[in-house]
Scaffold this active site. Structure first.
Site, PDB file in Angstrom:
ATOM      1  N   ARG A 256       0.852  -1.183   0.000  1.00 21.93           N
ATOM      2  CA  ARG A 256       0.000   0.000   0.000  1.00 21.93           C
ATOM      3  C   ARG A 256       0.890   1.236   0.000  1.00 21.93           C
ATOM      4  O   ARG A 256       1.882   1.305   0.745  1.00 21.93           O
ATOM      5  CB  ARG A 256      -0.922   0.037   1.227  1.00 21.93           C
ATOM      6  CG  ARG A 256      -2.094  -0.947   1.163  1.00 21.93           C
ATOM      7  CD  ARG A 256      -3.082  -0.622   0.040  1.00 21.93           C
ATOM      8  NE  ARG A 256      -4.165  -1.587  -0.072  1.00 21.93           N
ATOM      9  CZ  ARG A 256      -4.223  -2.563  -0.983  1.00 21.93           C
ATOM     10  NH1 ARG A 256      -3.250  -2.715  -1.865  1.00 21.93           N
ATOM     11  NH2 ARG A 256      -5.265  -3.366  -1.023  1.00 21.93           N
ATOM     12  N   GLN A 285      -5.849   6.944  -4.428  1.00 23.99           N
ATOM     13  CA  GLN A 285      -6.101   6.334  -5.732  1.00 23.99           C
ATOM     14  C   GLN A 285      -7.467   6.733  -6.253  1.00 23.99           C
ATOM     15  O   GLN A 285      -8.434   6.622  -5.491  1.00 23.99           O
ATOM     16  CB  GLN A 285      -5.976   4.807  -5.625  1.00 23.99           C
ATOM     17  CG  GLN A 285      -4.572   4.369  -5.315  1.00 23.99           C
ATOM     18  CD  GLN A 285      -4.356   2.855  -5.394  1.00 23.99           C
ATOM     19  OE1 GLN A 285      -3.300   2.378  -5.084  1.00 23.99           O
ATOM     20  NE2 GLN A 285      -5.344   2.113  -5.818  1.00 23.99           N
ATOM     21  N   HIS A 309      -2.258   0.964 -10.161  1.00 22.98           N
ATOM     22  CA  HIS A 309      -2.523  -0.208  -9.310  1.00 22.98           C
ATOM     23  C   HIS A 309      -3.123  -1.337 -10.155  1.00 22.98           C
ATOM     24  O   HIS A 309      -4.319  -1.352 -10.402  1.00 22.98           O
ATOM     25  CB  HIS A 309      -3.496   0.214  -8.201  1.00 22.98           C
ATOM     26  CG  HIS A 309      -3.643  -0.802  -7.120  1.00 22.98           C
ATOM     27  ND1 HIS A 309      -4.311  -0.553  -5.957  1.00 22.98           N
ATOM     28  CD2 HIS A 309      -3.214  -2.078  -6.999  1.00 22.98           C
ATOM     29  CE1 HIS A 309      -4.296  -1.615  -5.188  1.00 22.98           C
ATOM     30  NE2 HIS A 309      -3.628  -2.569  -5.814  1.00 22.98           N
TER      31      HIS A 309
HETATM   32  P1  NAI Z   1      -1.218 -11.848   4.374  1.00 26.79           P
HETATM   33  O1  NAI Z   1      -2.246 -11.533   5.394  1.00 26.79           O
HETATM   34  O2  NAI Z   1      -1.102 -13.241   3.874  1.00 26.79           O
HETATM   35  O3  NAI Z   1       0.222 -11.426   4.906  1.00 26.79           O
HETATM   36  C1  NAI Z   1       0.494 -10.205   5.504  1.00 26.79           C
HETATM   37  C2  NAI Z   1       1.687 -10.372   6.424  1.00 26.79           C
HETATM   38  O4  NAI Z   1       2.091  -9.077   6.871  1.00 26.79           O
HETATM   39  C3  NAI Z   1       1.362 -11.210   7.671  1.00 26.79           C
HETATM   40  O5  NAI Z   1       2.313 -12.233   7.815  1.00 26.79           O
HETATM   41  C4  NAI Z   1       1.448 -10.196   8.797  1.00 26.79           C
HETATM   42  O6  NAI Z   1       1.877 -10.762  10.022  1.00 26.79           O
HETATM   43  C5  NAI Z   1       2.455  -9.218   8.235  1.00 26.79           C
HETATM   44  N1  NAI Z   1       2.443  -7.922   8.903  1.00 26.79           N
HETATM   45  C6  NAI Z   1       1.385  -7.197   9.332  1.00 26.79           C
HETATM   46  N2  NAI Z   1       1.789  -6.080   9.939  1.00 26.79           N
HETATM   47  C7  NAI Z   1       3.149  -6.086   9.885  1.00 26.79           C
HETATM   48  C8  NAI Z   1       4.136  -5.196  10.366  1.00 26.79           C
HETATM   49  N3  NAI Z   1       3.824  -4.095  11.066  1.00 26.79           N
HETATM   50  N4  NAI Z   1       5.417  -5.501  10.129  1.00 26.79           N
HETATM   51  C9  NAI Z   1       5.757  -6.654   9.476  1.00 26.79           C
HETATM   52  N5  NAI Z   1       4.856  -7.538   9.020  1.00 26.79           N
HETATM   53  C10 NAI Z   1       3.565  -7.252   9.234  1.00 26.79           C
HETATM   54  O7  NAI Z   1      -1.482 -10.832   3.177  1.00 26.79           O
HETATM   55  P2  NAI Z   1      -1.009 -10.957   1.658  1.00 26.79           P
HETATM   56  O8  NAI Z   1      -1.995 -11.731   0.887  1.00 26.79           O
HETATM   57  O9  NAI Z   1       0.418 -11.375   1.629  1.00 26.79           O
HETATM   58  O10 NAI Z   1      -1.155  -9.437   1.198  1.00 26.79           O
HETATM   59  C11 NAI Z   1      -0.396  -8.417   1.818  1.00 26.79           C
HETATM   60  C12 NAI Z   1      -0.848  -7.070   1.351  1.00 26.79           C
HETATM   61  O11 NAI Z   1      -0.525  -6.892  -0.025  1.00 26.79           O
HETATM   62  C13 NAI Z   1      -2.369  -6.843   1.396  1.00 26.79           C
HETATM   63  O12 NAI Z   1      -2.820  -6.516   2.678  1.00 26.79           O
HETATM   64  C14 NAI Z   1      -2.534  -5.715   0.413  1.00 26.79           C
HETATM   65  O13 NAI Z   1      -2.356  -4.485   1.067  1.00 26.79           O
HETATM   66  C15 NAI Z   1      -1.402  -5.932  -0.576  1.00 26.79           C
HETATM   67  N6  NAI Z   1      -1.904  -6.413  -1.875  1.00 26.79           N
HETATM   68  C16 NAI Z   1      -1.683  -5.645  -2.979  1.00 26.79           C
HETATM   69  C17 NAI Z   1      -2.185  -6.019  -4.195  1.00 26.79           C
HETATM   70  C18 NAI Z   1      -1.914  -5.199  -5.421  1.00 26.79           C
HETATM   71  O14 NAI Z   1      -2.594  -5.378  -6.432  1.00 26.79           O
HETATM   72  N7  NAI Z   1      -0.946  -4.321  -5.402  1.00 26.79           N
HETATM   73  C19 NAI Z   1      -3.018  -7.212  -4.352  1.00 26.79           C
HETATM   74  C20 NAI Z   1      -3.095  -8.021  -3.146  1.00 26.79           C
HETATM   75  C21 NAI Z   1      -2.587  -7.595  -1.955  1.00 26.79           C
END
Ligand code: NAI
Length: 358
Positions: A256, A285, A309
C-alpha cells in the site's frame, strides 16, 4: 436486498474484453445471478464526495462490494449513516480502505478473497525487483528516444545475484516472493514480520528473520514491502527509517502506498540515498496528475518503476476474485459460514492477525 458495488471504470477496454470482470461494465459477472434472485444491484465508480453514488447508496445498502484498485473509502462517519450495512466484501486482497476498527464497533463484517491475487502480485514484485536492479526503465526510454549510450545505463545496472533481499511482511505474498527469489542466488534472504514463519517454511526458502526493523532495513540491498496497511504500518517507511536503509538500496512496494511517506521517499530518491522505487500502490487512488511519485527520479535520472494499481488485477486474478466474491455472497445469502481465511472482521471482532498486533 440491496447490494452496492464500487468498481473501477473499464471504458472501451471493458466493453471489448469481458474478462475485465472487476469493472463497472462487467460487474464481477454477478449481475444476472443477483437480480434473478430479486436483489437490487447498484454498480458504480463514483465514490468521492456527498453526491457520489457511493455515499448516496451506502445509506440503505446491506452488502457493500469494493475493490482495492479503485477504493471506496468507508469511513466511520459513513458507517454511521449506513444503517442497513451488514457485510463488506473486498473483491481482491487488502481492506485498509475500510475503517476496520469502526467495522468492529458497528458489527459490520469485512471479508476478502484471500489468496486470490497473491501470485499475480508476487510476479509483479519479481518484475519490479529486476527492473530496478537492472536499470530497465531508463534503458527502454533511451531506445524510444532513438539514443544509444550503453554506459549511461550500465553505470547503474547490477545483478540480483549476490544481493541481500528482504521482505517486510512474510505472509502469502511475501513468502511467494521469497520462493521466487531462490533461483537468483541472492547473498541472503531476510524477512521482518511479527508473525514468524514456521521453521520448515523459513528453512525451505532459506530466509532469516530479523526482529528489529532498523536492523532489518540496514542489512538489505533491496526491501520488498508485503504487509497490510494498518495503524502500525502507515508511514512506517518515513524519513527516520529511510536513514537506516543502505545507501543505494532499492524499494519495491506493491502493498500500500501509505506505508511509505510520499515526500520523504521522493527526497531520499532524489538525494541518491535510495537508488530506486517501484510499485503500483499510491497513498490516494487514483493518484493525482501531479503526484510526485509519477515523475520522481534518482540522482542519475532513473530509479522509478511506478505503474497504476494493477499487479493484483491481471485477467487471471480477476477470474479468481470475481469467483471468490460470488462464493462469499452465496454464503451470506444462504446464511452459511464463511471460509475462515477470508474473514478480516467477523462478529464484532478482528478474526485476521495480519492487520496489526492487538
Ligand atoms: P497476508 O495476510 O497473507 O500477509 C500479511 C503479512 O504481513 C502477515 O504475515 C502479517 O503478520 C504481516 N504484517 C502485518 N503487519 C506487519 C508489520 N507491522 N510488520 C511486518 N509484518 C507485518 O497478506 P497478503 O496476501 O500477503 O497481502 C499483503 C498485502 O498486499 C495486502 O494486505 C494488500 O495491502 C497488498 N496487496 C496488494 C495487491 C496489489 O494489487 N498491489 C493485491 C493483493 C494484496
Amino acid at each position: 436486498m440491496k447490494v452496492l458495488a464500487i468498481l473501477y471504470q473499464g471504458g472501451e477496454a471493458a466493453t471489448n474484453e469481458p474478462r475485465l470482470l472487476g469493472t463497472v461494465e462487467n460487474k464481477l459477472g454477478i449481475q444476472q445471478w443477483l437480480e434473478s434472485q430479486g436483489h437490487e444491484f447498484i454498480v458504480s465508480s463514483s465514490k468521492e464526495g456527498p453526491d457520489s453514488d457511493f455515499q448516496k447508496h451506502i445509506v440503505d445498502a446491506e452488502i457493500l462490494i469494493t475493490t482495492p484498485f479503485h477504493p471506496g473509502y468507508l469511513t466511520r462517519e459513513l458507517m454511521e449513516k449506513a444503517k442497513n450495512l451488514k457485510i463488506c466484501i473486498t473483491a481482491g486482497v487488502g481492506s485498509d480502505h475500510i475503517d476496520l476498527d469502526a467495522a468492529v464497533d458497528h458489527n459490520i463484517q469485512v471479508l476478502e478473497v484471500s489468496g486470490s491475487n497473491v501470485v499475480s502480485v508476487a510476479e509483479h514484485v519479481m518484475m519490479s525487483i529486476l527492473l530496478l536492479v537492472r536499470n530497465f526503465v531508463p534503458a527502454h526510454e533511451m531506445i524510444e528516444r532513438g539514443d544509444w549510450q550503453v554506459s549511461e545505463i550500465a553505470r547503474n545496472a547490477f545483478d540480483l545475484e549476490g544481493k541481500v533481499v528482504g521482505t517486510l511482511g512474510a505472509g502469502r505474498i511475501g513468502y511467494r516472493v521469497l520462493q521466487r527469489l531462490q533461483p537468483f542466488n541472492c547473498k541472503e534472504l531476510l524477512y521482518y514480520d511479527y508473525a514468524p514463519l514456521p521453521a520448515a517454511a523459513a528453512e525451505s526458502v532459506g530466509a532469516r528473520r530479523v526482529e528489529d526493523l532498523k536492523e532489518f532495513v540496514s542489512q538489505c540491498d533491496l526491501v520488498t514491502v508485503n504487509c497490510p496497511l494498518h495503524e502500525g504500518t502507515r508511514g512506517l517507511i518515513n524519513a527516520d527509517l529511510l536513514k537506516h536503509f543502505k545507501k543505494g538500496a532499492w524499494i519495491v512496494n506493491t502493498a500500500r502506498g501509505a506505508i511509505c511517506d510520499k515526500d520523504a521517499l521522493a527526497a531520499a530518491l532524489a538525494s541518491g540515498h535510495i537508488n530506486g522505487y517501484a510499485g503500483d500502490v499510491w497513498n490516494v487512488q487514483p493518484a493525482p496528475k501531479d503526484h510526485i511519485w509519477r515523475t520522481m527520479k534518482n540522482h542519475l535520472g532513473g530509479g522509478n518503476g511506478m505503474v497504476p494499481h494493477y499487479s493484483g488485477t491481471t485477467l487471471d486474478a480477476q477470474a479468481r476474485y470475481a469467483n471468490g466474491t460470488k462464493a462469499i455472497l452465496e454464503n451470506y445469502l444462504q446464511s452459511r459460514p464463511q471460509e475462515p481465511q477470508n474473514i478480516i472482521v467477523g462478529d464484532g471482532r478482528y478474526e485476521s492477525k495480519a492487520y496489526g498486533q492487538r
